[in-house]
Design a protein around this motif. Structure first.
Motif, PDB file in Angstrom:
ATOM      1  N   ARG A  70      -1.727  -0.511   8.701  1.00  0.00           N
ATOM      2  CA  ARG A  70      -2.854   0.375   8.355  1.00  0.00           C
ATOM      3  C   ARG A  70      -2.365   1.621   7.618  1.00  0.00           C
ATOM      4  N   ALA A  94      -1.139   0.682   4.069  1.00  0.00           N
ATOM      5  CA  ALA A  94      -2.213   0.432   3.110  1.00  0.00           C
ATOM      6  C   ALA A  94      -2.898   1.728   2.688  1.00  0.00           C
ATOM      7  N   GLU A  95      -3.158   2.607   3.638  1.00  0.00           N
ATOM      8  CA  GLU A  95      -3.829   3.866   3.306  1.00  0.00           C
ATOM      9  C   GLU A  95      -2.955   4.737   2.407  1.00  0.00           C
ATOM     10  N   ALA A 107      -2.948   3.201  -1.141  1.00  0.00           N
ATOM     11  CA  ALA A 107      -4.203   3.476  -1.834  1.00  0.00           C
ATOM     12  C   ALA A 107      -4.240   4.919  -2.341  1.00  0.00           C
ATOM     13  N   GLN A 140      -9.545  -1.011  -4.093  1.00  0.00           N
ATOM     14  CA  GLN A 140     -10.185  -1.608  -2.929  1.00  0.00           C
ATOM     15  C   GLN A 140      -9.161  -1.690  -1.802  1.00  0.00           C
ATOM     16  N   ILE A 141      -9.585  -1.412  -0.597  1.00  0.00           N
ATOM     17  CA  ILE A 141      -8.673  -1.449   0.547  1.00  0.00           C
ATOM     18  C   ILE A 141      -9.353  -2.185   1.705  1.00  0.00           C
ATOM     19  N   GLU A 144      -8.572  -3.138   5.774  1.00  0.00           N
ATOM     20  CA  GLU A 144      -7.719  -2.901   6.933  1.00  0.00           C
ATOM     21  C   GLU A 144      -8.135  -3.829   8.075  1.00  0.00           C
TER      22      GLU A 144
END
Length: 266
Positions: free
Chosen positions: A7, A10-11, A14, A27-28, A30
């Motif tokens: 998590r 990915a954040e 982004a 686009q994300i 989680e």
């Protein structure tokens, strides 16, 4: 078992893509189950246009079976190889769809080289291997995996993120260097931080230089010594714990501090 960093990985990715590299239409997803993954990938592919630079990044669990790499959703519970196509998403499919979209440059980054989640008996019976296998893309494709073929990543967290993603993000922030150089810098840092136990795998097939931030820097005409890196090169193979404790005391903010802490904690 759930992984601790995807998590945050990915954040952070982004945020870098949007704020530092000025990507659009980010686009994300989680903690996605298989249906979430299918919908998210489909939506991503529909937005791609001819000539685009498309980047797909995944942090999570992955598995290789019979040379095919699969990305695992949160609801994956397969116990045998023949159940995997129904419960996971093919990395090859993602790459193929990016190529078919007409995007000029396709970047596939997978931080997913963990141990196989299949029971050991099933893995032996059906040929599942640790880590991910090599992939081949067409011209215009860049690929970076968190470690080498059939290898797994080293358990370690840096700034709340995986070692690989943490160093990749630092390299992506650098202005004026090519995507090839970003990948090579990430590989160097991860390899050094893990004393060679984790060496990211990369493959590119594009003749032009791609710079994600700023403009291409001219070749350097001089070199300079970086004290902490010189000191690290001197001790990185040492078996003496005190060497790494002294390094941390002298260079607490070094990019190799995480590597030194790993050696101290062993």
């Amino acid at each position: 078992d759930p992984l601790s960093t995807p998590r945050a990985d990915a954040e952070a990715m982004a945020a870098i893509l949007k704020q530092d590299l000025e990507f659009t239409n980010i686009q994300i997803l989680e903690d996605g189950n298989l249906l979430d993954m299918q919908r998210a990938v489909r939506a991503f592919m529909r937005e791609l246009r001819e000539g685009d630079l498309a980047l797909f990044y995944f942090s999570g669990q992955g598995i290789q079976v019979a040379g095919v790499n699969w990305l695992l959703p949160t609801d994956f519970h397969a116990r045998f190889e023949d159940e995997i196509p129904d419960q996971a998403y093919s990395a090859r499919r993602i790459l193929t769809e990016m190529e078919d979209s007409g995007a000029k440059i396709r970047v596939l980054i997978l931080d997913a080289c963990r141990k196989s989640p299949l029971p050991s008996s099933a893995a032996k019976s059906f040929g599942a291997k640790e880590g991910l296998g090599r992939m081949k893309g067409s011209e215009g494709t860049y690929m970076l995996f968190s470690t080498g073929e059939n290898q797994t990543t080293v358990d370690g967290v840096r700034d709340g993120k995986s070692l690989f993603t943490s160093y990749l993000l630092e390299s992506l922030k650098r202005s004026g260097i090519t995507l090839d150089a970003v990948f090579k810098e990430t590989r160097r840092l991860v390899t050094s931080a893990t004393s060679g136990r984790q060496r990211p795998w990369m493959e590119t097939d594009f003749d032009q230089d791609v710079v994600l931030r700023g403009t291409l820097q001219p070749p350097a005409t001089a070199t300079r010594s970086v004290p902490d890196l010189v000191a690290w090169d001197r001790i990185k193979s040492s078996q003496n714990l005190r060497d790494f404790e002294d390094f941390l005391a002298q260079f607490p903010k070094s990019e190799m501090a995480t590597a030194a802490k790993l050696r101290v904690d062993q």
